[in-house]
Write a protein that holds these residues in place. Structure first.
Motif, mmCIF file in Angstrom:
data_model
loop_
_atom_site.group_PDB
_atom_site.id
_atom_site.type_symbol
_atom_site.label_atom_id
_atom_site.label_comp_id
_atom_site.label_asym_id
_atom_site.label_seq_id
_atom_site.Cartn_x
_atom_site.Cartn_y
_atom_site.Cartn_z
ATOM 1 N N LEU A 51 0.852 -1.186 0.000
ATOM 2 C CA LEU A 51 0.000 0.000 0.000
ATOM 3 C C LEU A 51 0.892 1.242 0.000
ATOM 4 N N HIS A 52 0.668 2.116 -0.953
ATOM 5 C CA HIS A 52 1.403 3.383 -1.038
ATOM 6 C C HIS A 52 0.501 4.480 -0.492
ATOM 7 N N GLY A 53 1.105 5.424 0.242
ATOM 8 C CA GLY A 53 0.283 6.474 0.822
ATOM 9 C C GLY A 53 0.982 7.805 0.913
ATOM 10 N N LEU A 54 0.169 8.848 0.904
ATOM 11 C CA LEU A 54 0.635 10.224 1.033
ATOM 12 C C LEU A 54 -0.373 10.995 1.871
ATOM 13 N N ILE A 55 0.126 11.736 2.840
ATOM 14 C CA ILE A 55 -0.683 12.731 3.546
ATOM 15 C C ILE A 55 0.083 14.036 3.456
ATOM 16 N N ASP A 56 -0.517 15.018 2.805
ATOM 17 C CA ASP A 56 0.072 16.351 2.670
ATOM 18 C C ASP A 56 -0.732 17.283 3.561
ATOM 19 N N LEU A 57 -0.145 17.664 4.694
ATOM 20 C CA LEU A 57 -0.880 18.475 5.665
ATOM 21 C C LEU A 57 -1.116 19.900 5.177
ATOM 22 N N GLU A 58 -0.212 20.427 4.385
ATOM 23 C CA GLU A 58 -0.368 21.792 3.879
ATOM 24 C C GLU A 58 -1.569 21.895 2.941
ATOM 25 N N LYS A 59 -1.726 20.904 2.067
ATOM 26 C CA LYS A 59 -2.810 20.928 1.085
ATOM 27 C C LYS A 59 -4.040 20.160 1.555
ATOM 28 N N ASN A 60 -3.965 19.562 2.776
ATOM 29 C CA ASN A 60 -5.037 18.718 3.289
ATOM 30 C C ASN A 60 -5.411 17.664 2.245
ATOM 31 N N ARG A 61 -4.388 16.957 1.756
ATOM 32 C CA ARG A 61 -4.566 15.958 0.704
ATOM 33 C C ARG A 61 -4.178 14.585 1.227
ATOM 34 N N ILE A 62 -5.003 13.593 0.917
ATOM 35 C CA ILE A 62 -4.762 12.201 1.280
ATOM 36 C C ILE A 62 -4.829 11.390 -0.008
ATOM 37 N N ASP A 63 -3.871 10.485 -0.202
ATOM 38 C CA ASP A 63 -3.876 9.644 -1.390
ATOM 39 C C ASP A 63 -3.254 8.300 -1.032
ATOM 40 N N PHE A 64 -4.017 7.229 -1.213
ATOM 41 C CA PHE A 64 -3.545 5.873 -0.958
ATOM 42 C C PHE A 64 -3.906 4.998 -2.141
ATOM 43 N N TYR A 65 -2.968 4.145 -2.574
ATOM 44 C CA TYR A 65 -3.283 3.219 -3.658
ATOM 45 C C TYR A 65 -2.520 1.915 -3.484
ATOM 46 N N VAL A 66 -3.079 0.863 -4.080
ATOM 47 C CA VAL A 66 -2.437 -0.450 -4.071
ATOM 48 C C VAL A 66 -2.582 -1.068 -5.453
ATOM 49 N N ASP A 67 -1.535 -1.750 -5.876
ATOM 50 C CA ASP A 67 -1.580 -2.524 -7.110
ATOM 51 C C ASP A 67 -2.341 -3.806 -6.786
ATOM 52 N N LEU A 68 -3.483 -4.009 -7.415
ATOM 53 C CA LEU A 68 -4.326 -5.164 -7.124
ATOM 54 C C LEU A 68 -3.644 -6.483 -7.477
ATOM 55 N N ASN A 69 -2.630 -6.447 -8.331
ATOM 56 C CA ASN A 69 -1.879 -7.648 -8.671
ATOM 57 C C ASN A 69 -1.036 -8.146 -7.505
ATOM 58 N N LYS A 91 -6.217 -4.900 -16.820
ATOM 59 C CA LYS A 91 -6.805 -3.693 -17.411
ATOM 60 C C LYS A 91 -6.930 -2.556 -16.396
ATOM 61 N N TYR A 92 -7.243 -2.895 -15.144
ATOM 62 C CA TYR A 92 -7.450 -1.923 -14.059
ATOM 63 C C TYR A 92 -6.565 -2.312 -12.869
ATOM 64 N N PRO A 93 -5.275 -2.013 -12.923
ATOM 65 C CA PRO A 93 -4.358 -2.551 -11.912
ATOM 66 C C PRO A 93 -4.445 -1.925 -10.520
ATOM 67 N N PHE A 94 -5.041 -0.747 -10.377
ATOM 68 C CA PHE A 94 -4.961 -0.059 -9.090
ATOM 69 C C PHE A 94 -6.324 0.196 -8.463
ATOM 70 N N ALA A 95 -6.338 0.172 -7.126
ATOM 71 C CA ALA A 95 -7.452 0.679 -6.326
ATOM 72 C C ALA A 95 -6.877 1.864 -5.559
ATOM 73 N N GLU A 96 -7.639 2.977 -5.498
ATOM 74 C CA GLU A 96 -7.086 4.205 -4.916
ATOM 75 C C GLU A 96 -8.155 4.976 -4.159
ATOM 76 N N PHE A 97 -7.746 5.568 -3.042
ATOM 77 C CA PHE A 97 -8.592 6.504 -2.308
ATOM 78 C C PHE A 97 -7.881 7.845 -2.282
ATOM 79 N N THR A 98 -8.549 8.886 -2.735
ATOM 80 C CA THR A 98 -8.031 10.249 -2.640
ATOM 81 C C THR A 98 -9.085 11.095 -1.948
ATOM 82 N N GLY A 99 -8.620 11.999 -1.117
ATOM 83 C CA GLY A 99 -9.568 12.845 -0.426
ATOM 84 C C GLY A 99 -8.882 13.832 0.479
ATOM 85 N N GLU A 100 -9.638 14.269 1.474
ATOM 86 C CA GLU A 100 -9.115 15.237 2.442
ATOM 87 C C GLU A 100 -9.770 14.995 3.793
ATOM 88 N N PHE A 101 -9.088 15.467 4.838
ATOM 89 C CA PHE A 101 -9.662 15.361 6.172
ATOM 90 C C PHE A 101 -10.907 16.233 6.229
#
Length: 186
Positions: A51-69, A91-101
């Motif tokens: 699982l790859h993840g990013l939390i950017d507190l300055e931009k209030n950005r959250i992004d997590f993704y995983v290669d389903l393979n 065809k669709y290798p990733f599942a991803e959640f993007t959002g904000e707090f």
């Protein structure tokens, strides 16, 4: 005059600290994710440590993704069928959640604390977007954020047909759990 000067210093310290903390970005590429299916005759998990993840507190950005393979259920044939037939991960290798707090960031910023959090965003799988609210906890330290969260999805919302074979019985509702330790980027 002395009170005004003291207040000015106090606000400079407080807002200066928040500004420095708010400029922080936390990332990881080795979090844990599991997709849990609980059907009447069969419960199993598809798990990944990628699982790859990013939390950017300055931009209030959250992004997590995983290669389903990288999902592993413990049975090679089930993994192959899950990837090829149901997830179509070629065809669709990733599942991803993007959002904000959903609240301001100041509740995440106090070091050495565990805080309940809520995020509003989009979960994307098989090129289909679903709006979600995800609840979890963040434990913060000076150099990292440890996030645990859980939410459910319905297979039909992502055009995934349930297998008809009894020993592959799959629940319509899937629970997704994540655990990830994100390190501060300097």
């Amino acid at each position: 005059m002395k009170k005004v000067f003291c207040l000015a210093i106090f606000f400079q310290i407080i807002f200066g600290s928040l500004s420095l903390l708010g400029a922080q970005t936390f990332i990881s590429d080795n979090g844990y994710v599991e997709f849990v299916s609980t059907a009447p005759l069969n419960t199993f998990k598809g798990t990944s440590e990628n699982l790859h993840g990013l939390i950017d507190l300055e931009k209030n950005r959250i992004d997590f993704y995983v290669d389903l393979n990288t999902l592993d259920t413990g049975i090679a044939r089930r993994d192959r069928d899950m990837r090829n037939t149901y997830l179509e991960s070629d065809k669709y290798p990733f599942a991803e959640f993007t959002g904000e707090f959903s609240q301001g960031l100041e509740y995440v910023l106090s070091a050495d604390s565990m805080t309940e959090v809520s995020a509003i965003g989009t979960f994307t799988m098989r090129d289909i977007d679903q709006e979600l609210v995800v609840d979890g906890t963040i434990t913060s330290t000076e150099d990292s954020l440890f996030l645990e969260a859980s939410w459910t999805i319905l297979l039909k919302d992502f055009d995934i047909e349930r297998p008809g074979i009894l020993f592959y019985e799959l629940a319509e509702e899937q629970t997704i759990n994540i655990k990830i330790d994100l390190k501060k980027q300097i």
